[in-house]
Design a protein around this motif. Sequence first.
Motif, short mmCIF file in Angstrom:
data_model
loop_
_atom_site.label_atom_id
_atom_site.label_comp_id
_atom_site.label_asym_id
_atom_site.label_seq_id
_atom_site.Cartn_x
_atom_site.Cartn_y
_atom_site.Cartn_z
N SER A 1 0.86 -1.18 0.00
CA SER A 1 0.00 0.00 0.00
C SER A 1 0.90 1.24 0.00
O SER A 1 1.97 1.24 0.60
N PHE A 2 0.43 2.28 -0.68
CA PHE A 2 1.23 3.51 -0.77
C PHE A 2 0.31 4.70 -0.99
O PHE A 2 -0.68 4.63 -1.72
N SER A 3 0.64 5.81 -0.32
CA SER A 3 -0.12 7.04 -0.45
C SER A 3 0.83 8.20 -0.72
O SER A 3 1.90 8.29 -0.10
N TYR A 4 0.44 9.09 -1.63
CA TYR A 4 1.25 10.27 -1.91
C TYR A 4 1.06 11.35 -0.85
O TYR A 4 2.00 12.07 -0.52
N ASP A 5 -0.17 11.47 -0.36
CA ASP A 5 -0.49 12.57 0.55
C ASP A 5 -0.74 12.13 1.98
O ASP A 5 -1.05 12.95 2.85
N GLY A 6 -0.62 10.84 2.25
CA GLY A 6 -0.82 10.35 3.61
C GLY A 6 -2.27 10.13 3.99
O GLY A 6 -2.57 9.70 5.11
N SER A 7 -3.20 10.40 3.06
CA SER A 7 -4.62 10.22 3.37
C SER A 7 -5.25 9.13 2.51
O SER A 7 -5.78 8.14 3.03
N LYS A 8 -5.17 9.29 1.19
CA LYS A 8 -5.78 8.33 0.29
C LYS A 8 -4.70 7.47 -0.37
O LYS A 8 -3.70 7.98 -0.87
N ASN A 9 -4.92 6.14 -0.35
CA ASN A 9 -3.94 5.24 -0.95
C ASN A 9 -4.02 5.27 -2.48
O ASN A 9 -5.10 5.13 -3.05
N TRP B 1 9.74 5.38 -4.49
CA TRP B 1 9.32 5.71 -3.14
C TRP B 1 9.42 4.44 -2.30
O TRP B 1 9.47 3.33 -2.83
N ASP B 2 9.46 4.60 -0.99
CA ASP B 2 9.34 3.46 -0.09
C ASP B 2 7.86 3.21 0.17
O ASP B 2 7.07 4.15 0.32
N VAL B 3 7.49 1.96 0.24
CA VAL B 3 6.08 1.61 0.42
C VAL B 3 5.61 2.02 1.81
O VAL B 3 6.40 2.10 2.76
N GLY B 4 4.30 2.28 1.92
CA GLY B 4 3.74 2.60 3.22
C GLY B 4 3.52 1.35 4.05
O GLY B 4 3.71 1.34 5.27
#
Length: 587
Positions: A348-356, A392-395
């Motif tokens: 899972s990964f999110s650019y803005d920290g809210s929506k994946n 990027w590193d994955v969430g």
Amino acid sequence: MKKQSNLGRLLSYAGNRKILSYLSWFFAAVSALIALVPFWYIWRILKEVIEVAPNFGEAVNITHYGWMAVLFAVAAVLVYITGLMCSHMAAFRIATNMRIEMTEHISKLPLGVIEQFGSGKLRRTISETTGATEAYLAHQLPDKAKAIANIVGMLALLAVFDWRLGLLSLAPVLLAFICMSGMTGKNMQRKMTEYQNALADMSNEAVEYVRGIPVVKTFGQTVFSFKKFKGTIDNYEKWTTSYTLDLRGPMMLYTLAINSVFAFLIVGAFWFSHGTVTPKLLLDVLFYIIITPVITLTMTSLMYMSENNMIVADAIERVDSVLNLSELSTSDNVQHPADGSVELENVSFSYDGSKNAVDNVSLKIADGQTVAFVGPSGGGKTTVSRLAARFWDVGRGSIKVGGMDVSNIDPETLMSLYSIVFQDVTLFDNTVMENIRIGKKDASDEEVMAAARLANVAEFVEKLPDKWNSNIGENGCELSGGERQRISIARAFLKDAPIILLDEATASLDVENETAIQTALSRLIKNKTVLIIAHRMRTVSGADKIVVLKDGLVSEQGSPEELYKKNGTFAHMVKLQTESESWKIEA
């Protein structure tokens, strides 16, 4: 732990040239004190003239005093120049080391983080922001030392001449300091940060606007077609107007105060003389009228230094905004991948920290397998493919390459496993040969040309004026889109990495170029692990596996034949594209 001062931060980059900064301040201070000596000789000239008046022929020392004044004035200039030479050598080294540290840090950042930061903002921070510290170190700090020495020297002169007039000449200085406080402080520091933010935003949007000029010209639009760019200009205008209005009052009072010294001296002279002007009082008044412009210059210099202190504080904060970006983390247990396989497990990964952007994605890509990512726009195709290359590193979850977690693979080693052919090609203002050699910096000319032939580059290079040594202009502006893409593929051939990432490399090309590139890509992906971001369904018919991504989720995966039989999202996309290909213009 005590926070390091801005000056301490800057000097930490000076290396063995730090001593030059200290010497520049010393020489600047000495030059300021030497520069006061000519005023003393001018005073002696005035004294002798007043004493012998009206028999001026008896003034026999004027020539000597004049030459001594000139001598000390020249000496002050030479000493000051020596100080500036020291300060510039230190400033250049500091600015260079700052740029080197930022550049080295950027090279260790995830590629996705660099993209999100913004190329215009990044360029401005590396180039122009460090340039602001260069001016501060080379000119402002020596001038500050000079100003302090001037103040000390002026105070010393008060003890030699009429102390009452001396104090009066300093009264405007006190008023000027009070006015200056209205132009500095936390509020002005906040304003300076807003100013730099406005410039950075304009720089970013200007880059985007320049890239879009062909579109603007094609459709006959103006700069206002780019609302974001216009918005940044409007924001800068708003800030400039507000800043000017805020400074209007304090600056007017400051200018009035610093230039009112003559009025103070004249009023004081009449007050102290009780209407009777003595030769000594006349001499002292004339001397202070001559020397007080030094006070004005010193105060003005200090005022601009206060502004530059705010600029430097903001510059260091912006440099830190780059240096504080997290580098790719690596484990002490560095491992080497066994092959070119790629595996995503519950990623899972999110650019803005809210929506994946991608949510709980799991898939396996075997070594040598070709996998195509398809799906609606915004479904997560690009994100998944770039996460595999650790942009990027994955969430959450993990990604493995060759059986090893990417966080345990040295970043340079990981990137050496990938050859990436983007839809948008980046070329440099250099020759065809050197642009291809980017793929392998130590490659021989023969290796470069061999890779170029595999990518069908030789077909158009032989038609160029200087063939392989032809300069292709800024970002390859001398070439067509298909020719630029072929150079990108030639780089991938030269690198010969086991994993190929293709971002719809044949999109928006004419038939001839598309055919040449498809032929080159067929050679490139042979015996490689291939990840294709595809928009044209016919380009993925030969893929081993198709992964359909929708809203960040894997909705389908399997061979083209399996997915077509399921009559799901993939089959629907194939049907729509088949119908669109039959579309034609009718009169």
